[in-house]
Motif scaffolding. Sequence first.
Motif, PDB file in Angstrom:
ATOM      1  N   SER A 150     -12.969  -3.406   8.933  1.00 16.39           N
ATOM      2  CA  SER A 150     -12.240  -2.280   8.341  1.00 16.39           C
ATOM      3  C   SER A 150     -11.598  -1.401   9.413  1.00 16.39           C
ATOM      4  N   ARG A 151     -12.237  -1.262  10.567  1.00 11.30           N
ATOM      5  CA  ARG A 151     -11.623  -0.488  11.656  1.00 11.30           C
ATOM      6  C   ARG A 151     -10.344  -1.157  12.136  1.00 11.30           C
ATOM      7  N   THR A 152     -10.399  -2.475  12.293  1.00 11.81           N
ATOM      8  CA  THR A 152      -9.207  -3.216  12.715  1.00 11.81           C
ATOM      9  C   THR A 152      -8.094  -3.064  11.686  1.00 11.81           C
ATOM     10  N   ALA A 153      -8.422  -3.265  10.419  1.00  8.94           N
ATOM     11  CA  ALA A 153      -7.423  -3.175   9.354  1.00  8.94           C
ATOM     12  C   ALA A 153      -6.836  -1.765   9.269  1.00  8.94           C
ATOM     13  N   ALA A 154      -7.685  -0.745   9.371  1.00 11.36           N
ATOM     14  CA  ALA A 154      -7.201   0.637   9.304  1.00 11.36           C
ATOM     15  C   ALA A 154      -6.261   0.929  10.474  1.00 11.36           C
ATOM     16  N   ASP A 155      -6.575   0.410  11.651  1.00 12.49           N
ATOM     17  CA  ASP A 155      -5.669   0.560  12.801  1.00 12.49           C
ATOM     18  C   ASP A 155      -4.301  -0.028  12.478  1.00 12.49           C
ATOM     19  N   TRP A 156      -4.290  -1.245  11.959  1.00 15.29           N
ATOM     20  CA  TRP A 156      -3.031  -1.902  11.617  1.00 15.29           C
ATOM     21  C   TRP A 156      -2.266  -1.098  10.574  1.00 15.29           C
ATOM     22  N   MET A 157      -2.977  -0.628   9.550  1.00 18.58           N
ATOM     23  CA  MET A 157      -2.330   0.157   8.491  1.00 18.58           C
ATOM     24  C   MET A 157      -1.752   1.454   9.045  1.00 18.58           C
ATOM     25  N   ASN A 158      -2.539   2.155   9.859  1.00 25.43           N
ATOM     26  CA  ASN A 158      -2.058   3.406  10.450  1.00 25.43           C
ATOM     27  C   ASN A 158      -0.812   3.174  11.289  1.00 25.43           C
ATOM     28  N   SER A 159      -0.748   2.050  11.994  1.00 25.34           N
ATOM     29  CA  SER A 159       0.423   1.751  12.827  1.00 25.34           C
ATOM     30  C   SER A 159       1.668   1.506  11.985  1.00 25.34           C
ATOM     31  N   ARG A 160       1.465   1.279  10.698  1.00 23.26           N
ATOM     32  CA  ARG A 160       2.582   1.051   9.776  1.00 23.26           C
ATOM     33  C   ARG A 160       2.809   2.246   8.843  1.00 23.26           C
ATOM     34  N   GLY A 161       2.252   3.391   9.203  1.00 21.07           N
ATOM     35  CA  GLY A 161       2.510   4.615   8.458  1.00 21.07           C
ATOM     36  C   GLY A 161       1.641   4.849   7.247  1.00 21.07           C
ATOM     37  N   ILE A 162       0.566   4.095   7.113  1.00 22.69           N
ATOM     38  CA  ILE A 162      -0.348   4.267   5.981  1.00 22.69           C
ATOM     39  C   ILE A 162      -1.505   5.156   6.427  1.00 22.69           C
ATOM     40  N   ASP A 163      -1.881   6.095   5.595  1.00 21.49           N
ATOM     41  CA  ASP A 163      -2.964   7.042   5.882  1.00 21.49           C
ATOM     42  C   ASP A 163      -4.294   6.366   5.581  1.00 21.49           C
ATOM     43  N   ALA A 164      -4.767   5.518   6.508  1.00 19.31           N
ATOM     44  CA  ALA A 164      -5.937   4.678   6.274  1.00 19.31           C
ATOM     45  C   ALA A 164      -7.164   5.186   7.016  1.00 19.31           C
ATOM     46  N   TYR A 165      -8.310   5.028   6.360  1.00 20.31           N
ATOM     47  CA  TYR A 165      -9.606   5.418   6.921  1.00 20.31           C
ATOM     48  C   TYR A 165     -10.579   4.258   6.770  1.00 20.31           C
ATOM     49  N   SER A 166     -11.264   3.923   7.844  1.00 18.79           N
ATOM     50  CA  SER A 166     -12.307   2.911   7.803  1.00 18.79           C
ATOM     51  C   SER A 166     -13.590   3.552   7.283  1.00 18.79           C
ATOM     52  N   VAL A 167     -14.262   2.878   6.360  1.00 14.61           N
ATOM     53  CA  VAL A 167     -15.516   3.389   5.807  1.00 14.61           C
ATOM     54  C   VAL A 167     -16.661   2.979   6.733  1.00 14.61           C
ATOM     55  N   LEU A 219       0.823  -1.208   0.000  1.00 15.60           N
ATOM     56  CA  LEU A 219       0.000   0.000   0.000  1.00 15.60           C
ATOM     57  C   LEU A 219       0.857   1.258   0.000  1.00 15.60           C
ATOM     58  N   PRO A 220       0.392   2.307  -0.654  1.00 13.43           N
ATOM     59  CA  PRO A 220       1.159   3.552  -0.699  1.00 13.43           C
ATOM     60  C   PRO A 220       1.106   4.288   0.635  1.00 13.43           C
ATOM     61  N   ALA A 221       2.182   4.968   0.967  1.00  9.55           N
ATOM     62  CA  ALA A 221       2.221   5.780   2.182  1.00  9.55           C
ATOM     63  C   ALA A 221       1.981   7.248   1.861  1.00  9.55           C
ATOM     64  N   ASP A 222       1.825   7.566   0.560  1.00  7.39           N
ATOM     65  CA  ASP A 222       1.730   8.965   0.154  1.00  7.39           C
ATOM     66  C   ASP A 222       0.327   9.396  -0.269  1.00  7.39           C
ATOM     67  N   ARG A 223      -0.671   8.545  -0.040  1.00  6.66           N
ATOM     68  CA  ARG A 223      -2.053   8.923  -0.359  1.00  6.66           C
ATOM     69  C   ARG A 223      -3.000   8.134   0.555  1.00  6.66           C
ATOM     70  N   PRO A 224      -4.191   8.651   0.785  1.00  8.56           N
ATOM     71  CA  PRO A 224      -5.129   7.948   1.664  1.00  8.56           C
ATOM     72  C   PRO A 224      -5.571   6.606   1.092  1.00  8.56           C
ATOM     73  N   VAL A 225      -5.841   5.681   2.004  1.00 11.30           N
ATOM     74  CA  VAL A 225      -6.376   4.374   1.661  1.00 11.30           C
ATOM     75  C   VAL A 225      -7.707   4.253   2.401  1.00 11.30           C
ATOM     76  N   TYR A 226      -8.757   3.897   1.679  1.00 12.04           N
ATOM     77  CA  TYR A 226     -10.084   3.731   2.259  1.00 12.04           C
ATOM     78  C   TYR A 226     -10.340   2.244   2.416  1.00 12.04           C
ATOM     79  N   VAL A 227     -10.582   1.828   3.642  1.00 10.41           N
ATOM     80  CA  VAL A 227     -10.721   0.413   3.970  1.00 10.41           C
ATOM     81  C   VAL A 227     -12.196   0.109   4.214  1.00 10.41           C
ATOM     82  N   ILE A 228     -12.704  -0.911   3.521  1.00  9.82           N
ATOM     83  CA  ILE A 228     -14.121  -1.246   3.615  1.00  9.82           C
ATOM     84  C   ILE A 228     -14.290  -2.743   3.875  1.00  9.82           C
ATOM     85  N   CYS A 229     -15.357  -3.066   4.593  1.00 12.06           N
ATOM     86  CA  CYS A 229     -15.738  -4.466   4.825  1.00 12.06           C
ATOM     87  C   CYS A 229     -17.253  -4.540   4.676  1.00 12.06           C
ATOM     88  N   ALA A 230     -17.897  -5.443   5.376  1.00  7.92           N
ATOM     89  CA  ALA A 230     -19.350  -5.565   5.264  1.00  7.92           C
ATOM     90  C   ALA A 230     -20.067  -4.490   6.064  1.00  7.92           C
TER      91      ALA A 230
END
Length: 108
Positions: free
Chosen positions: A68-85, A52-63
């Motif tokens: 998606s909240r869990t995944a976005a937390d993990w991504m954010n902890s690794r420097g990814i600008d992630a948002y749970s939908v 995943l890119p670290a230079d643009r937002p990533v929108y994380v979606i599930c059902a």
Amino acid sequence: MARETTQEAFAAAWTDGALVVDVREADEYAAGHVPGARLMPLRSVLARCDELPADRPVYVICASGNRSRTAADWMNSRGIDAYSVADGTGAWVRNGGPVVAGPHEHAA
């Protein structure tokens, strides 16, 4: 705690070509997903964050917004600008968002 975005903000970002990561299982994704969403089941997120890119937002979606909240937390902890939908694909469909079926990404 994961940052969450509204369905309205997500729809605007998606229209502008945002990167969308669907963290549901492959069978859920194949049954219907946001056009252009990249499949990355939750169990694989930690091992695949380097894709995943670290230079643009990533929108994380599930059902519904839980995975998606869990995944976005993990991504954010690794420097990814992630948002749970918020409220996930279910709300996307209820709000009239486009959905495509099949095991592969489809452009909008």
